[in-house]
Design an enzyme around this catalytic site. Structure first.
Site, PDB file in Angstrom:
ATOM      1  N   HIS A   1       0.843  -1.203   0.000  1.00  0.00           N
ATOM      2  CA  HIS A   1       0.000   0.000   0.000  1.00  0.00           C
ATOM      3  C   HIS A   1       0.872   1.244   0.000  1.00  0.00           C
ATOM      4  O   HIS A   1       0.700   2.141  -0.808  1.00  0.00           O
ATOM      5  CB  HIS A   1      -0.925  -0.018   1.221  1.00  0.00           C
ATOM      6  CG  HIS A   1      -1.878   1.126   1.285  1.00  0.00           C
ATOM      7  ND1 HIS A   1      -1.486   2.415   1.581  1.00  0.00           N
ATOM      8  CD2 HIS A   1      -3.226   1.176   1.099  1.00  0.00           C
ATOM      9  CE1 HIS A   1      -2.544   3.213   1.568  1.00  0.00           C
ATOM     10  NE2 HIS A   1      -3.614   2.486   1.285  1.00  0.00           N
ATOM     11  N   GLY A   2       1.812   1.307   0.935  1.00  0.00           N
ATOM     12  CA  GLY A   2       2.782   2.393   0.963  1.00  0.00           C
ATOM     13  C   GLY A   2       2.381   3.627   1.735  1.00  0.00           C
ATOM     14  O   GLY A   2       3.232   4.484   1.989  1.00  0.00           O
ATOM     15  N   ASP A   3       1.114   3.748   2.144  1.00  0.00           N
ATOM     16  CA  ASP A   3       0.702   4.957   2.864  1.00  0.00           C
ATOM     17  C   ASP A   3      -0.466   4.656   3.798  1.00  0.00           C
ATOM     18  O   ASP A   3      -1.480   5.353   3.783  1.00  0.00           O
ATOM     19  CB  ASP A   3       0.330   6.070   1.876  1.00  0.00           C
ATOM     20  CG  ASP A   3       0.249   7.443   2.542  1.00  0.00           C
ATOM     21  OD1 ASP A   3       0.841   7.620   3.634  1.00  0.00           O
ATOM     22  OD2 ASP A   3      -0.409   8.344   1.980  1.00  0.00           O
ATOM     23  N   ILE A   4      -0.323   3.623   4.611  1.00  0.00           N
ATOM     24  CA  ILE A   4      -1.389   3.265   5.550  1.00  0.00           C
ATOM     25  C   ILE A   4      -1.377   4.244   6.714  1.00  0.00           C
ATOM     26  O   ILE A   4      -0.368   4.428   7.377  1.00  0.00           O
ATOM     27  CB  ILE A   4      -1.187   1.829   6.062  1.00  0.00           C
ATOM     28  CG1 ILE A   4      -1.283   0.842   4.895  1.00  0.00           C
ATOM     29  CG2 ILE A   4      -2.217   1.489   7.135  1.00  0.00           C
ATOM     30  CD1 ILE A   4      -0.829  -0.548   5.259  1.00  0.00           C
TER      31      ILE A   4
ATOM     32  N   ASN B   1      -6.442   7.536   5.714  1.00  0.00           N
ATOM     33  CA  ASN B   1      -6.699   6.738   4.514  1.00  0.00           C
ATOM     34  C   ASN B   1      -7.590   5.534   4.795  1.00  0.00           C
ATOM     35  O   ASN B   1      -7.769   4.687   3.923  1.00  0.00           O
ATOM     36  CB  ASN B   1      -5.379   6.255   3.899  1.00  0.00           C
ATOM     37  CG  ASN B   1      -4.694   7.344   3.099  1.00  0.00           C
ATOM     38  OD1 ASN B   1      -5.306   8.335   2.730  1.00  0.00           O
ATOM     39  ND2 ASN B   1      -3.411   7.171   2.833  1.00  0.00           N
TER      40      ASN B   1
END
Length: 218
Positions: free
Chosen positions: A28-31, A35
């Site tokens: 995902h990279g941006d939890i 979000n």
């Protein structure tokens, strides 16, 4: 959010991460909490803004900013050099999200203030603060006061169990963290399994029937 709402949000977040990891092999990279989108159906929370790191280069870490660099407190320790996120770093961020739900404390607030108590002294991130409190055997002090006031004995047991899951996720060693599907299983066990099905365990619960009929996300 009461305890049931928080556990449902935690479970939906874990299922979303597990689906990305298992079905698509994507990080995902941006939890982070902003979000995680809540919906009227309590079992249909959804993760947004996933895999945008595939389109943009990672932001450089700020010198001396530690594990929270560039990630509002969610960045895994191994990413301080701004390397691309991994499945293990996703699990770390998921663990921080679980700690938010349990403590009512925001990693982003810590990153801005320099300390969890707002004093500006020290540089203790949320996982390390929780570890320090638990180490002193003050585990009850970790939990959000709103949860403690409203909780029953059963809820307190679930809170402690979910805390153990979160702490496993934020291990400083990437190889020591559970996989996202294991996190789903553990969270399901924490809440008694009464809200789960086989399909949900695969990380697909939270999407509508229409969304699932569209097939895999490109």
């Amino acid at each position: 959010m009461d305890w049931e709402a928080r556990t449902r949000a935690a479970l939906c977040a874990a299922r979303g991460v597990a689906h990305l990891h298992a079905a698509h092999g994507l990080a995902h990279g941006d939890i982070k909490s902003s979000n995680l989108l809540l919906r009227p159906d309590p079992d249909a929370a959804a993760l947004s803004d996933y895999c945008l790191h595939q389109l943009f280069p990672p932001a450089p870490a700020r010198p001396g900013s530690g594990a929270g660099a560039g990630g509002g407190g969610y960045r895994a320790p191994e990413l301080v050099d701004a390397r691309r996120p991994t499945l293990a770093s996703d699990v770390y961020a998921l663990g921080v999200l679980l700690l938010e739900l349990l403590t009512g404390r925001s990693p982003a607030h810590h990153a801005a203030s320099g300390s969890l108590d707002g004093s500006g002294s020290g540089a203790l991130d949320l996982p390390r603060w929780v570890q320090s409190v638990v180490r002193e055997e003050w585990t009850a002090e970790v939990f959000d006061a709103e949860l403690v006031r409203a909780g029953s004995g059963a809820a307190e047991e679930e809170m402690v169990a979910l805390l153990q899951v979160a702490m496993a996720c934020v291990s400083t060693a990437p190889d020591a963290r559970p996989g996202a599907q294991d996190v789903v299983r553990m969270v399901e066990e924490v809440i008694g399994g009464g809200r789960t099905t086989t399909e949900e365990s695969d990380g697909t619960r939270g999407a509508s029937e229409e969304e699932r009929s569209r097939g895999p996300t490109p």
